[in-house]
Design a protein around this motif. Structure first.
Motif, PDB file in Angstrom:
ATOM      1  N   GLN A 186       0.842  -1.191   0.000  1.00  0.00           N
ATOM      2  CA  GLN A 186       0.000   0.000   0.000  1.00  0.00           C
ATOM      3  C   GLN A 186       0.876   1.238   0.000  1.00  0.00           C
ATOM      4  O   GLN A 186       1.680   1.458   0.896  1.00  0.00           O
ATOM      5  CB  GLN A 186      -0.905   0.018   1.231  1.00  0.00           C
ATOM      6  CG  GLN A 186      -1.993   1.078   1.169  1.00  0.00           C
ATOM      7  CD  GLN A 186      -2.963   0.939   2.317  1.00  0.00           C
ATOM      8  OE1 GLN A 186      -2.666   1.334   3.435  1.00  0.00           O
ATOM      9  NE2 GLN A 186      -4.135   0.393   2.065  1.00  0.00           N
ATOM     10  N   ARG A 221       1.203   5.560  -0.518  1.00  0.00           N
ATOM     11  CA  ARG A 221       0.398   6.747  -0.211  1.00  0.00           C
ATOM     12  C   ARG A 221       0.936   7.935  -0.981  1.00  0.00           C
ATOM     13  O   ARG A 221       2.136   8.183  -1.008  1.00  0.00           O
ATOM     14  CB  ARG A 221       0.438   7.048   1.285  1.00  0.00           C
ATOM     15  CG  ARG A 221      -0.151   5.954   2.144  1.00  0.00           C
ATOM     16  CD  ARG A 221       0.148   6.146   3.622  1.00  0.00           C
ATOM     17  NE  ARG A 221      -0.635   7.239   4.199  1.00  0.00           N
ATOM     18  CZ  ARG A 221      -0.126   8.396   4.588  1.00  0.00           C
ATOM     19  NH1 ARG A 221       1.162   8.632   4.434  1.00  0.00           N
ATOM     20  NH2 ARG A 221      -0.895   9.313   5.115  1.00  0.00           N
ATOM     21  N   THR A 222       0.031   8.652  -1.641  1.00  0.00           N
ATOM     22  CA  THR A 222       0.363   9.898  -2.305  1.00  0.00           C
ATOM     23  C   THR A 222      -0.349  11.015  -1.557  1.00  0.00           C
ATOM     24  O   THR A 222      -1.560  10.970  -1.379  1.00  0.00           O
ATOM     25  CB  THR A 222      -0.081   9.883  -3.779  1.00  0.00           C
ATOM     26  OG1 THR A 222       0.611   8.836  -4.459  1.00  0.00           O
ATOM     27  CG2 THR A 222       0.231  11.205  -4.459  1.00  0.00           C
ATOM     28  N   VAL A 223       0.399  12.012  -1.118  1.00  0.00           N
ATOM     29  CA  VAL A 223      -0.158  13.041  -0.249  1.00  0.00           C
ATOM     30  C   VAL A 223      -0.012  14.419  -0.885  1.00  0.00           C
ATOM     31  O   VAL A 223       1.041  14.754  -1.428  1.00  0.00           O
ATOM     32  CB  VAL A 223       0.546  13.034   1.129  1.00  0.00           C
ATOM     33  CG1 VAL A 223      -0.039  14.101   2.040  1.00  0.00           C
ATOM     34  CG2 VAL A 223       0.452  11.664   1.770  1.00  0.00           C
ATOM     35  N   VAL A 238      -4.987  12.600   1.109  1.00  0.00           N
ATOM     36  CA  VAL A 238      -4.163  11.406   1.016  1.00  0.00           C
ATOM     37  C   VAL A 238      -4.835  10.450   0.032  1.00  0.00           C
ATOM     38  O   VAL A 238      -5.988  10.074   0.219  1.00  0.00           O
ATOM     39  CB  VAL A 238      -4.004  10.717   2.384  1.00  0.00           C
ATOM     40  CG1 VAL A 238      -3.173   9.444   2.232  1.00  0.00           C
ATOM     41  CG2 VAL A 238      -3.360  11.658   3.391  1.00  0.00           C
ATOM     42  N   THR A 271      -4.538   6.805  -1.257  1.00  0.00           N
ATOM     43  CA  THR A 271      -3.910   5.520  -0.966  1.00  0.00           C
ATOM     44  C   THR A 271      -4.016   4.614  -2.185  1.00  0.00           C
ATOM     45  O   THR A 271      -5.058   4.521  -2.817  1.00  0.00           O
ATOM     46  CB  THR A 271      -4.582   4.848   0.240  1.00  0.00           C
ATOM     47  OG1 THR A 271      -4.549   5.754   1.349  1.00  0.00           O
ATOM     48  CG2 THR A 271      -3.846   3.588   0.626  1.00  0.00           C
ATOM     49  N   ALA A 281      -7.149  -0.490  -0.968  1.00  0.00           N
ATOM     50  CA  ALA A 281      -7.634   0.744  -1.580  1.00  0.00           C
ATOM     51  C   ALA A 281      -8.270   0.453  -2.939  1.00  0.00           C
ATOM     52  O   ALA A 281      -7.911  -0.515  -3.618  1.00  0.00           O
ATOM     53  CB  ALA A 281      -6.491   1.736  -1.753  1.00  0.00           C
ATOM     54  N   GLN A 286       6.522   2.923  -0.801  1.00  0.00           N
ATOM     55  CA  GLN A 286       6.519   4.178  -1.550  1.00  0.00           C
ATOM     56  C   GLN A 286       6.873   3.960  -3.016  1.00  0.00           C
ATOM     57  O   GLN A 286       7.154   4.918  -3.727  1.00  0.00           O
ATOM     58  CB  GLN A 286       7.517   5.161  -0.926  1.00  0.00           C
ATOM     59  CG  GLN A 286       7.110   5.679   0.457  1.00  0.00           C
ATOM     60  CD  GLN A 286       5.975   6.687   0.373  1.00  0.00           C
ATOM     61  OE1 GLN A 286       4.819   6.327   0.148  1.00  0.00           O
ATOM     62  NE2 GLN A 286       6.294   7.953   0.540  1.00  0.00           N
TER      63      GLN A 286
END
Length: 424
Positions: free
Chosen positions: A20, A22-24, A29, A31, A36, A212
Motif C-alpha cells: 500500500q 500513499r500519495t499526499v 491522502v 492511498t 484501496a 513508496q
C-alpha cells in the motif's frame, strides 16, 4: 458455477495483494494498493511552462474524475513553473496530487529546483532514460535521494519504447547461449520485468520504503501487456500501475485499453490505471478519464456516475425519441456529478433505464432504480415509469421526455438528498 459470475474475490481466490503506497498533497491522502480502490490517473498534454493552461487542464481532468494527474517536467523552465501550477490549483480548490514525469534530466531538475521537487506529490522515473553506464546508477540514485528527502513516492515506469538497451543486450546474449533459446518477444518481456524489479530493489537498498514504490511495464499490444503484468505480479508485491501505452485513437484505443485492463483487473492485478488515448481533433483530454472510469464501473470495481441502460433499437423503434432521451439523461447525470458527489452521497450507484419498446422495456425498467419504457412503433402512445421496481405512473403526450427528466430529478432529491436539520 461459471467463475465469471462470481465476485472477484471468489472467482480469483489467489488474487494478488499488493503493498500500500500513499500519495499526499496537503490534507488529501490518496492511498494506492492493498485494500484501496483502483485509482484513475491521467496526464496533461499542455506545455508545462504554460502554468495557467496546465492548471486549467489539470482542473478539467480532476473534475472528470482523475485522482492523480501527471505533468511533463522536461526543462528547467518547466520545473520552475510547477510550484505556480500547484498554487493555481490550490486557489481553484483542486487538491488533486501532481505527478512529475521525468526523462533524461530528472536528476538535475529535482536537485537544482527543490521547490519543484517539493510541490510534486510523486515522481515518475523511467529507468531506461536515466543515463547509460556509470551515469545510470548515479543519476537514478539522485532521483531516489530526492524522493526520500522530500518524502515522495515514486513510480518506476518501464516502457518498451525506451527500454534499457544495455540490459536488453545482456539478456539477449544470455538467451543466445541457452540450449533452447527463448523467443525474442519473451526476452523483451524479461527485460521489462527485470528493469522494473531491479530498479525497485536498488531504490530500497538506498533506504527507500518499499511501500513508496509503484511499478509499471507498459507496452502497446494487448496480449503483450497481459503476459508481462501476469508475470510481474507473480514476482513482486509492489503496487502496480496499468496502462496500454500508445493505445491509439477513438474506437481502437478505447477497445484495446478496455480489453487489456479489463483482463488484468478481473484477475486482481492493478492498483492504478491510465487510458493513454490519443484525442480526436478537438476532443477533450478528459475522454481518457471517462473511459478509465467506465472500465472500472463496468467491472463492478467502482461507481462514478449513475448508469444509464438503453436498448440499441430495432425495427420496433423507428422513433428516435428513446435515443435522444437516453443521451439527454446520460449527459445530464454526468454534468451534475461534480456537485452531486457532495450533495447526494450514493447517487453514483443509481441505475436508470431508457427503453424503446414494450419487449424488454418494462423488465429492464423494473431492474433499474428508475426507468421508462417509451412507446415503440405501433404501440399505444403511453410510457410507463417504474420506480424501485414498481410501476409508479404513466406519461403521455408530447412532453414525455421533459416530464421524465423531472421525475428523475425528484427521485434523486428524495432518495439521496440529505435531510435538512431542524432549527433549534
Amino acid at each position: 458455477m461459471d467463475p465469471s459470475c462470481l465476485p472477484i474475490a471468489a472467482a480469483f481466490p489467489n488474487a494478488r495483494r499488493s503493498r500500500q503506497a500513499r500519495t499526499v498533497w496537503g490534507s488529501r491522502v490518496v492511498t494506492v494498493g492493498g485494500d484501496a480502490p483502483v485509482r484513475i490517473q491521467s496526464m496533461t498534454n499542455t506545455d508545462t511552462v504554460d502554468a495557467i493552461g496546465t492548471a486549467i487542464q489539470v482542473k478539467e481532468l480532476a473534475i472528470a474524475g482523475s485522482e492523480m494527474v501527471r505533468i511533463t517536467v522536461n526543462t528547467p523552465e518547466a520545473a520552475a513553473q510547477v510550484p505556480y501550477i500547484r498554487e493555481q490549483l490550490d486557489r481553484m480548490g483542486i487538491d488533486v496530487p501532481l505527478i512529475g514525469d521525468f526523462h533524461y534530466n530528472g536528476h538535475r531538475l529535482l536537485t537544482d529546483d527543490p521547490a519543484c521537487a517539493q510541490a510534486l506529490s510523486k515522481y515518475r522515473i523511467n529507468p531506461g532514460n536515466v543515463g547509460k553506464g556509470d551515469k545510470h546508477d548515479r543519476q537514478f540514485g539522485q532521483m531516489i535521494e530526492a524522493a526520500m528527502r522530500w518524502d515522495k513516492p515514486v513510480r518506476i515506469g518501464v516502457n518498451w519504447g525506451s527500454l534499457d538497451q544495455e540490459l536488453l543486450a545482456g539478456l539477449m546474449d544470455t538467451n543466445s547461449a541457452r540450449a533452447q533459446p527463448w523467443d525474442a518477444r519473451l526476452v523483451m518481456y524479461e527485460a521489462l520485468i527485470t528493469s522494473a524489479i531491479d530498479s525497485a530493489k536498488r531504490a530500497q537498498e538506498m533506504g527507500m520504503d518499499g511501500n513508496q514504490i509503484i511499478l509499471s511495464c507498459k507496452v502497446s499490444g494487448v496480449q503483450d501487456l497481459v503476459a508481462v503484468y501476469r508475470e510481474l505480479a507473480k514476482r513482486c508485491d509492489y503496487a502496480l500501475h496499468l496502462g496500454l501505452t500508445e493505445a491509439g485513437m477513438g474506437t481502437k484505443g478505447t477497445v484495446a485499453s478496455a480489453v487489456a485492463l479489463g483482463i488484468l483487473l478481473q484477475e486482481g492485478i492493478g492498483d492504478t490505471i491510465r487510458v493513454s488515448l490519443t484525442p480526436q481533433p478537438g476532443e477533450s483530454r478528459t475522454q481518457e478519464v471517462v473511459i478509465a472510469a467506465e472500465i472500472l464501473q463496468s467491472l463492478g470495481l467502482r461507481s462514478f456516475v449513475p448508469s444509464v441502460t438503453a436498448c440499441p433499437g430495432c425495427g420496433r423503434t423507428t422513433s428516435t425519441t428513446f435515443q435522444v432521451l437516453a443521451k439527454e439523461i446520460d449527459d445530464y447525470l454526468r454534468a451534475q456529478m461534480p456537485v452531486w458527489r457532495r450533495k447526494y452521497p450514493g447517487v453514483e450507484k443509481m441505475m436508470v433505464a431508457v427503453m424503446g419498446c414494450i419487449v424488454n422495456g418494462p423488465g429492464e425498467s423494473k431492474h433499474a432504480d428508475i426507468g421508462i419504457s417509451l412507446p415503440g412503433t405501433g404501440e399505444a402512445p403511453a410510457a410507463p415509469v417504474f420506480i424501485d421496481g414498481q410501476k409508479a405512473l404513466t406519461l403521455r403526450g408530447e412532453n414525455i421526455a421533459s416530464e421524465f427528466h423531472q421525475v428523475v430529478e425528484n427521485y434523486i432529491e428524495q432518495r439521496f438528498g440529505r435531510p435538512v436539520a431542524e432549527s433549534v
